[in-house]
Design an enzyme around this catalytic site. Structure first.
Site, PDB file in Angstrom:
ATOM      1  N   SER A 199       4.861  65.063 -37.436  1.00  0.00           N
ATOM      2  CA  SER A 199       4.417  64.065 -38.401  1.00  0.00           C
ATOM      3  C   SER A 199       2.926  64.016 -38.628  1.00  0.00           C
ATOM      4  O   SER A 199       2.473  63.418 -39.599  1.00  0.00           O
ATOM      5  CB  SER A 199       4.888  62.697 -37.964  1.00  0.00           C
ATOM      6  OG  SER A 199       4.150  62.284 -36.845  1.00  0.00           O
ATOM      7  N   HIS A 227      11.004  62.200 -38.435  1.00  0.00           N
ATOM      8  CA  HIS A 227      10.283  62.289 -39.708  1.00  0.00           C
ATOM      9  C   HIS A 227      11.029  63.123 -40.737  1.00  0.00           C
ATOM     10  O   HIS A 227      10.428  63.648 -41.681  1.00  0.00           O
ATOM     11  CB  HIS A 227       8.872  62.823 -39.476  1.00  0.00           C
ATOM     12  CG  HIS A 227       8.042  61.829 -38.726  1.00  0.00           C
ATOM     13  ND1 HIS A 227       7.385  60.773 -39.334  1.00  0.00           N
ATOM     14  CD2 HIS A 227       7.830  61.673 -37.390  1.00  0.00           C
ATOM     15  CE1 HIS A 227       6.783  60.047 -38.416  1.00  0.00           C
ATOM     16  NE2 HIS A 227       7.041  60.564 -37.228  1.00  0.00           N
ATOM     17  N   LYS A 258      11.956  54.379 -40.338  1.00  0.00           N
ATOM     18  CA  LYS A 258      11.048  55.071 -41.267  1.00  0.00           C
ATOM     19  C   LYS A 258      11.771  55.270 -42.599  1.00  0.00           C
ATOM     20  O   LYS A 258      11.856  54.333 -43.372  1.00  0.00           O
ATOM     21  CB  LYS A 258      10.534  56.348 -40.607  1.00  0.00           C
ATOM     22  CG  LYS A 258       9.766  56.031 -39.297  1.00  0.00           C
ATOM     23  CD  LYS A 258       9.072  57.223 -38.714  1.00  0.00           C
ATOM     24  CE  LYS A 258       8.593  56.999 -37.281  1.00  0.00           C
ATOM     25  NZ  LYS A 258       7.503  56.035 -37.117  1.00  0.00           N
TER      26      LYS A 258
END
Ligand SMILES: Cc1ncc(COP(=O)(O)O)c(C=O)c1O
Length: 414
Positions: A199, A227, A258
């Site tokens: 990331s 991610h 996320k």
């Protein structure tokens, strides 16, 4: 009789703590948290409360709510419905009172997302990494873990807490990984732990080639897709889905905080492994389960992203456009193949300065990224353009950066 230490021998706790903070100030990496409220339905717009001037509008450029799913109408509606139906909290650990029907449904949905027999929810991605890695390695006597040098702090914590042998291989370096695997006793249990999308760099691991090595040396594999889940693969199953290798991985780990926009973490694997983690991992057992309200929101988000690629496509287009604009302006953007757009600064004080000026003068919020999140000397700004960042916002950001780069006499791209 009481024994008292003389004044000179007494520990001055306050001084030790103050010195620890002073060291961070001296290195220019003391962290200041921004104080914001995001405007629902208008992501990436937010209100910033810093400076005591009342809320000031800002554009957020560093959110890991990558696809703005945290404000998606389906997610909000599902959470409201759950709140009104069952109340706020789960009321217990998974074992004692806190195993709601939402949790059961979400685990089935996540197992299906990765083509695995089972999945297990945790209160965060951090906890899922720490709990799973430490537990799996403890169950396998003599286990050796092979860990990419850029692995996330939560994986490192899990490996450390496993108390097992650890070998660190150079980032994405297959030859080095093989060298380490070949040097160890073939009879010992082995596990290769790595990420798909790194990331802070925005690069991707050679997953299939790592699986080849795992097959050759009879090692298990553990892939952190934090991610990537929601953002890659036709249904959001991550890079392992995109590259059709999910079935070759022993354990896939992801976050729900996320791209899925809410909170929580999970692992997906064969039923026996899930059962082992469920039964032995303290980080799973001894904690209140996620609120059903959060789980209901995640369920809506995962289900939506399984069938909609609009968000993924929008994010990829925005990231490509942003990288091109920064590069055209001569700014040192790190080119990678993912949605992450890092701009190299190489100095913690300057990275913080750029971020401060962007916020104070331009209403642009991007957090500087310093050690230990990235190695010293590679401090950077990390932009995460998403489907809601439009051309005008990108132009405004690029122009602001060019002006600040000139003002602070920073190095342009080579
Ligand atoms: C690679 C990686 N793994 C795990 C985590 C932890 O996930 P969570 O934020 O859900 O705790 C993060 C960041 O937060 C991460 O960057």
């Amino acid at each position: 009789m009481t024994i008292e230490a003389s004044d000179s021998a007494r520990v001055d706790y306050s001084r030790v703590f103050t010195q620890a903070i002073d060291r961070l100030h001296a290195e220019g990496r003391y962290r200041v948290f921004i104080d914001i409220l995001r405007n629902k339905g208008a992501f990436p717009n937010a209100r910033c409360f810093a400076g005591h001037n009342g809320p000031k509008p800002v554009t957020v450029w560093c959110s890991n709510d990558y696809l703005a799913m945290g404000q998606h109408p389906k997610v909000i509606a599902a959470m409201e419905e759950a709140l009104h139906d069952v109340g706020a909290g789960s009321g217990g650990t998974r074992n004692i009172g806190g195993n709601t029907h939402y949790h059961v449904d979400l685990e089935a949905e996540l197992a299906d997302l990765h083509g695995k027999e089972g999945a297990l929810l945790f209160t965060s991605g951090y906890v899922s990494n720490e709990a799973t890695l430490s537990t799996v390695a403890k169950i396998l006597p003599g286990c050796i873990i092979y860990s990419d040098e850029l692995n996330h702090a939560s994986m490192i914590a899990g490996i450390r807490n496993a108390g097992c042998e650890k070998r660190v291989f150079r980032h994405n370096d297959l030859a080095h990984l093989e060298e380490l695997l070949a040097a160890d006793d073939p009879a010992m249990p082995k596990l290769i732990a790595f990420e798909s999308v790194y990331s802070m760099e925005g690069d991707i691991a050679p997953i299939a080639a790592i699986c080849d090595l795992a097959d050759k040396y009879n090692a298990l594999t553990y892939l952190d897709e934090v991610h990537a889940v929601g953002m890659y693969g036709p249904r959001g199953g991550g890079i392992s889905e995109r590259e059709d290798v999910a079935h070759r991985l022993t354990i896939i780990e992801g976050t729900l905080g996320k791209a899925f926009g809410v909170m929580g973490g999970y692992v997906a694997a064969d039923q026996t492994i899930i059962d082992v983690i469920r039964s032995y991992a303290p980080g799973f057992i001894f904690t209140t389960s996620l609120s059903p309200v959060l789980v209901a929101g995640v369920l809506a988000s995962v289900r939506h992203l399984k069938s909609s690629s609009v968000e993924r496509d929008g994010q990829q287009a925005a990231a490509a456009r942003m990288k091109a604009m920064l590069a055209d302006a001569g700014l040192p953007v790190m080119q990678g193949e993912t949605h992450i757009v890092p701009l190299m600064v190489g100095d913690p004080v300057k990275a913080k300065k750029i971020s401060d000026v962007l916020l104070a003068e331009y209403g642009i919020y991007v957090q500087p990224i310093n050690y230990p999140t990235v190695p010293r000397g590679t401090e950077r700004l990390r932009f995460t353009p998403g489907p809601a960042h439009d051309e005008a916002m990108m132009r405004e950001l690029t122009d602001a950066l060019v002006e600040i780069w000139g003002r602070l006499e920073l190095k342009k791209a080579a």
